[in-house]
Scaffold this active site. Structure first.
Site, PDB file in Angstrom:
ATOM      1  N   HIS A   1       0.799  -1.232   0.000  1.00  0.00           N
ATOM      2  CA  HIS A   1       0.000   0.000   0.000  1.00  0.00           C
ATOM      3  C   HIS A   1       0.829   1.278   0.000  1.00  0.00           C
ATOM      4  O   HIS A   1       0.293   2.363  -0.109  1.00  0.00           O
ATOM      5  CB  HIS A   1      -0.956   0.024   1.188  1.00  0.00           C
ATOM      6  CG  HIS A   1      -0.284   0.362   2.493  1.00  0.00           C
ATOM      7  ND1 HIS A   1       0.479  -0.540   3.187  1.00  0.00           N
ATOM      8  CD2 HIS A   1      -0.232   1.512   3.197  1.00  0.00           C
ATOM      9  CE1 HIS A   1       0.955   0.037   4.272  1.00  0.00           C
ATOM     10  NE2 HIS A   1       0.545   1.287   4.310  1.00  0.00           N
TER      11      HIS A   1
HETATM   12  C1  UD1 Z   1      -2.240   5.658   6.070  1.00  0.00           C
HETATM   13  C2  UD1 Z   1      -0.920   6.093   6.705  1.00  0.00           C
HETATM   14  C3  UD1 Z   1       0.120   4.984   6.543  1.00  0.00           C
HETATM   15  C4  UD1 Z   1      -0.416   3.669   7.084  1.00  0.00           C
HETATM   16  C5  UD1 Z   1      -1.728   3.357   6.372  1.00  0.00           C
HETATM   17  C6  UD1 Z   1      -2.338   2.065   6.849  1.00  0.00           C
HETATM   18  C7  UD1 Z   1      -0.380   8.509   6.600  1.00  0.00           C
HETATM   19  C8  UD1 Z   1       0.475   9.497   5.939  1.00  0.00           C
HETATM   20  N1  UD1 Z   1      -0.367   7.268   6.042  1.00  0.00           N
HETATM   21  O1  UD1 Z   1      -1.999   5.504   4.676  1.00  0.00           O
HETATM   22  O2  UD1 Z   1       1.275   5.330   7.283  1.00  0.00           O
HETATM   23  O3  UD1 Z   1       0.520   2.653   6.842  1.00  0.00           O
HETATM   24  O4  UD1 Z   1      -2.651   4.438   6.638  1.00  0.00           O
HETATM   25  O5  UD1 Z   1      -3.453   1.757   6.100  1.00  0.00           O
HETATM   26  O6  UD1 Z   1      -1.019   8.809   7.588  1.00  0.00           O
HETATM   27  N2  UD1 Z   1      -9.349   5.307   1.952  1.00  0.00           N
HETATM   28  C9  UD1 Z   1     -10.517   4.585   1.919  1.00  0.00           C
HETATM   29  N3  UD1 Z   1     -11.136   4.325   3.107  1.00  0.00           N
HETATM   30  C10 UD1 Z   1     -10.663   4.761   4.291  1.00  0.00           C
HETATM   31  C11 UD1 Z   1      -9.465   5.519   4.293  1.00  0.00           C
HETATM   32  C12 UD1 Z   1      -8.831   5.766   3.118  1.00  0.00           C
HETATM   33  O7  UD1 Z   1     -10.995   4.171   0.881  1.00  0.00           O
HETATM   34  O8  UD1 Z   1     -11.270   4.462   5.340  1.00  0.00           O
HETATM   35  C13 UD1 Z   1      -8.672   5.575   0.671  1.00  0.00           C
HETATM   36  C14 UD1 Z   1      -8.935   6.965   0.155  1.00  0.00           C
HETATM   37  O9  UD1 Z   1      -8.995   6.908  -1.237  1.00  0.00           O
HETATM   38  C15 UD1 Z   1      -7.719   7.726   0.580  1.00  0.00           C
HETATM   39  C16 UD1 Z   1      -6.634   6.669   0.474  1.00  0.00           C
HETATM   40  O10 UD1 Z   1      -7.278   5.457   0.864  1.00  0.00           O
HETATM   41  O11 UD1 Z   1      -7.497   8.842  -0.195  1.00  0.00           O
HETATM   42  C17 UD1 Z   1      -5.440   6.923   1.327  1.00  0.00           C
HETATM   43  O12 UD1 Z   1      -5.836   7.091   2.700  1.00  0.00           O
HETATM   44  P1  UD1 Z   1      -4.888   7.911   3.705  1.00  0.00           P
HETATM   45  O13 UD1 Z   1      -5.459   7.881   5.070  1.00  0.00           O
HETATM   46  O14 UD1 Z   1      -4.569   9.227   3.114  1.00  0.00           O
HETATM   47  O15 UD1 Z   1      -3.534   7.100   3.670  1.00  0.00           O
HETATM   48  P2  UD1 Z   1      -3.206   5.536   3.626  1.00  0.00           P
HETATM   49  O16 UD1 Z   1      -2.622   5.216   2.299  1.00  0.00           O
HETATM   50  O17 UD1 Z   1      -4.348   4.691   4.110  1.00  0.00           O
END
Ligand code: UD1
Length: 368
Positions: free
Chosen positions: A211
């Site tokens: 991821h």
């Molecule tokens: C975040 C953390 C990362 C951790 C990961 C675990 C930061 C910078 N990154 O990354 O360190 O390893 O979580 O999963 O804080 N999304 C969904 N559903 C959700 C949340 C997110 O679909 O409940 C999708 C959205 O499209 C979003 C993308 O995932 O834009 C990324 O989510 P985000 O919280 O920005 O970062 P992660 O890649 O999940």
């Protein structure tokens, strides 16, 4: 009695806070308030962990959601500040905040608190990949620089903090809370029917997770990693629970079919804690770019081929079962052959990864 604001936001935070809350709840001198920023909001990235790990519902849910780094971090900062000020206005000010890990919620909450003169303890302090292209590395550096209590999971973290000039009195080597949760859950996790459900036999399949933006955002990089996985799947079935970020990128890059047409790669949505632990604990090998999974595989004594060029958790490589393979297909193949041939290195579980880290954290909190 001390009022402690405990912050969670994203999936890896939940397994870290669970044992800390449990230990605090049996300590009358500490009164935790659980604040969920809502960085992760999908049921299978958030709610399911509360249910399975026995975490009580958040006292406050902020519902911040996704966004660019700036937007997400800023909204959490403003939101937490409001919560802390409101508690003080009500006559119930927080005496301390506890933040865990390295996600955007961690750094944003810590900044809000220290500016209101609320001291902050950081659980998982001192970890450094020395790779500032990783958003988590920036979060780790910033958070540690403003916290007065640095709770460290492995000895190298202590070295890093000392090198950065942190006073010894702030640094406490307490062990790994993520492993507290793993040891607490592993027995119940093994009763899950997830192996049968997906047609795999104990010690005869691999588990894959990917991821990191560095691995999944660029089409070429992701395509090359998928080629490697397809190669691996010729030797053993792979189970691949796909993170929403990765799933979105696979669609965007038109790479979905490459996976779906391969019967040896079982593609799933994100799994709950127990199903996932059931899978990892009985896997032959784990292929991942996750930080936490490097630690969990070491505790489970399962070989872990880590698809990253560096790690902030070096003990998983020097003592544990992890090997850094980056995105080098040859290296991955080489180590995979060792796993299949039974010659892969043996690991050792680090000291203080013993199920009692949260209790040691509570002892430090009581002395502060
Ligand atoms: C975040 C953390 C990362 C951790 C990961 C675990 C930061 C910078 N990154 O990354 O360190 O390893 O979580 O999963 O804080 N999304 C969904 N559903 C959700 C949340 C997110 O679909 O409940 C999708 C959205 O499209 C979003 C993308 O995932 O834009 C990324 O989510 P985000 O919280 O920005 O970062 P992660 O890649 O999940």
């Amino acid at each position: 009695m001390k009022r402690i604001a405990c912050i969670v936001g994203a999936r890896p935070n939940f397994m870290k806070i669970a044992p800390i809350l449990r230990a605090m709840k049996s300590t009358p001198e500490l009164k935790p308030t659980l604040i969920h920023t809502g960085q992760h909001y999908d049921k299978n990235l958030s709610d399911v962990f509360f249910e399975e790990l026995g975490i009580s519902r958040p006292d406050i849910s902020m519902g911040i959601g996704s966004g660019s780094h700036g937007k997400q971090t800023a909204e959490i900062l403003v939101g937490i500040e409001g919560i802390l000020v409101e508690a003080a206005d009500r006559g119930e000010p927080f005496d301390r905040m506890v933040v865990v890990g390295d996600v955007n919620s961690t750094v944003a909450a810590a900044i809000a608190a220290v500016k209101l003169h609320i001291p902050v303890a950081h659980v998982e302090a001192g970890l450094r990949s020395f790779d500032r292209a990783m958003p988590e590395e920036i979060n780790r550096l910033l958070t540690d620089s403003i916290c007065d209590m640095l709770l460290v999971s492995e000895p190298e973290g202590v070295v890093n903090l000392k090198n950065e000039g942190h006073a010894d009195s702030k640094i406490h080597l307490v062990g790994n809370v993520m492993i507290d949760t793993l040891l607490h859950q592993v027995k119940i996790a093994k009763t899950s029917g997830v192996l049968k459900e997906h047609g795999v036999e104990p010690r005869n399949y691999g588990v894959v997770t990917l991821h990191r933006p560095a691995n999944v955002d660029d089409k070429k990089v992701l395509g090359a990693l998928l080629d490697v996985l397809i190669d691996v799947s010729k030797h053993m079935k792979l189970v691949f629970p796909i993170h929403p970020r990765t799933s979105a990128r696979l669609k965007e890059h038109g790479l979905e079919n490459v996976l779906q047409s391969n019967p040896n790669i079982v593609c799933l949505g994100p799994l709950g804690y127990n199903d996932f632990l059931c899978l990892t604990s009985q896997a032959k090998v784990i292929v991942t770019d996750s930080g936490g999974l490097q630690e969990e595989s070491t505790a489970l004594d399962v070989p872990c081929l880590t698809m990253r060029p560096n790690t902030e958790r070096p003990i998983t490589v020097t003592s544990g079962t992890s090997t850094l393979v980056g995105s080098d297909a040859d290296k991955l193949q080489l180590h995979l052959n060792e796993v299949l041939g039974g010659t892969y290195k043996k690991g050792e579980c680090p000291q203080l990864w013993d199920g009692n880290a949260a209790q040691r954290i509570v002892e430090v909190l009581l002395k502060s």
